[in-house]
Design an enzyme around this catalytic site. Sequence first.
Site, short mmCIF file in Angstrom:
data_model
loop_
_atom_site.label_atom_id
_atom_site.label_comp_id
_atom_site.label_asym_id
_atom_site.label_seq_id
_atom_site.Cartn_x
_atom_site.Cartn_y
_atom_site.Cartn_z
N SER A 24 73.55 56.21 20.44
CA SER A 24 74.88 56.79 20.22
C SER A 24 75.53 57.33 21.49
CB SER A 24 74.82 57.87 19.13
OG SER A 24 74.45 57.31 17.89
N GLU A 44 64.52 48.16 16.95
CA GLU A 44 64.90 47.27 15.83
C GLU A 44 63.93 46.10 15.75
OE1 GLU A 44 69.05 46.88 16.94
OE2 GLU A 44 69.37 48.97 16.36
N GLU A 66 64.93 55.56 23.71
CA GLU A 66 65.89 55.40 22.63
C GLU A 66 65.32 56.03 21.37
OE1 GLU A 66 68.83 51.94 23.38
OE2 GLU A 66 67.18 51.22 22.17
N HIS A 97 62.58 46.79 21.75
CA HIS A 97 63.63 47.59 21.09
C HIS A 97 63.12 48.03 19.71
CE1 HIS A 97 67.40 48.75 19.23
NE2 HIS A 97 67.90 48.85 20.45
N LYS A 145 73.53 43.47 20.51
CA LYS A 145 72.77 43.24 19.27
C LYS A 145 73.27 41.93 18.62
CE LYS A 145 71.82 48.10 19.01
NZ LYS A 145 71.47 49.27 18.22
N ASN A 147 74.10 46.52 24.97
CA ASN A 147 73.29 45.70 24.08
C ASN A 147 74.18 45.30 22.91
OD1 ASN A 147 71.49 44.60 22.28
ND2 ASN A 147 70.28 46.48 21.97
N GLY A 183 72.74 54.17 16.47
CA GLY A 183 73.73 53.75 15.48
C GLY A 183 74.08 54.83 14.47
P1 13P Z 1 74.01 52.61 19.66
O1 13P Z 1 74.62 52.90 21.00
O2 13P Z 1 74.90 51.78 18.77
O3 13P Z 1 73.48 53.84 19.00
O4 13P Z 1 72.74 51.66 19.93
C1 13P Z 1 71.81 52.05 20.87
C2 13P Z 1 70.87 50.94 21.09
O5 13P Z 1 70.08 50.60 20.23
C3 13P Z 1 70.94 50.25 22.39
O6 13P Z 1 69.86 49.39 22.56
#
Ligand code: 13P
Length: 264
Positions: free
Chosen positions: A217, A97, A172, A95, A11, A9, A178
Amino acid sequence: MRTPLVIGNWKMHGNLARNRMLFTSLTLGLRDLQQVDIAICVPFPYLGQAQLLLSGTNIAWGAQNVSQFEEGAFTGSISAEMVADFECRFAIIGHSERRALSHESDQSAANRFVQTLHAGVTPVFCVGETGAERDAGLAKSVVGKQMRTLLDSLVSENLALAGRLGAVFSYEPVWAIGTGKHASPAEAQEMHAFIRNLIAARAPEFATASRILYGGSVNAGNAASIFAMPDIDGGLVGRSSLDADSFRQVCEAAQQPMRASAAL
Ligand code: 13P
């Protein structure tokens, strides 16, 4: 037997020039990986670039969201049919976010899942609790509500479509995204089994076939131990998907032989 799946992803990262370099490194670096399905979910403007540069490779591509509506006066929104036009195999739905920053509700995530199915794109449905919710002992009730809202929204025609398209789920934990702090393999396994049981209560065959990814992560150092768990079928990877070497190592860790030996 579920084929492991690793989805990157990206982002809101990238531009045409940087993407081109990363796509080139990924296609060269991952081309010999046969026992894992691989995909990259890119920002909407780069779906055409992904289609151009990944067609004919072993890397699929996808979007990071779709509208909960089919079409209409929704300025700035992108429909599931539109991402399907770019031959997206996957779309990330719900997601954390999006849920947190754009206030997308459990019900709107469920609506997006259905739109995605109807466009012939495989949804990757994300669930997860915040750190405060976990500390308060609410992790399963939060994830349970997110899952039940989805499952209750699926009429049998949608369930059949979800099965046919191989709908994917992703646990997740928000506190792991992150942060460099990942769920322990045991913590993740417990939640994955919980999610699979919720699906099984509605549609047993679908539960056995569904791939449930872990995200939060994931990196080259921790992937093998997380992917060795029986209900963890691969990863949804943020930061480590932006580096071709790290992403290759995560994809390698998901391959079945390594998984089997890691589980011994
Ligand atoms: P990270 O791997 O940067 O923690 O992000 C995970 C994520 O949100 C994947 O959708």
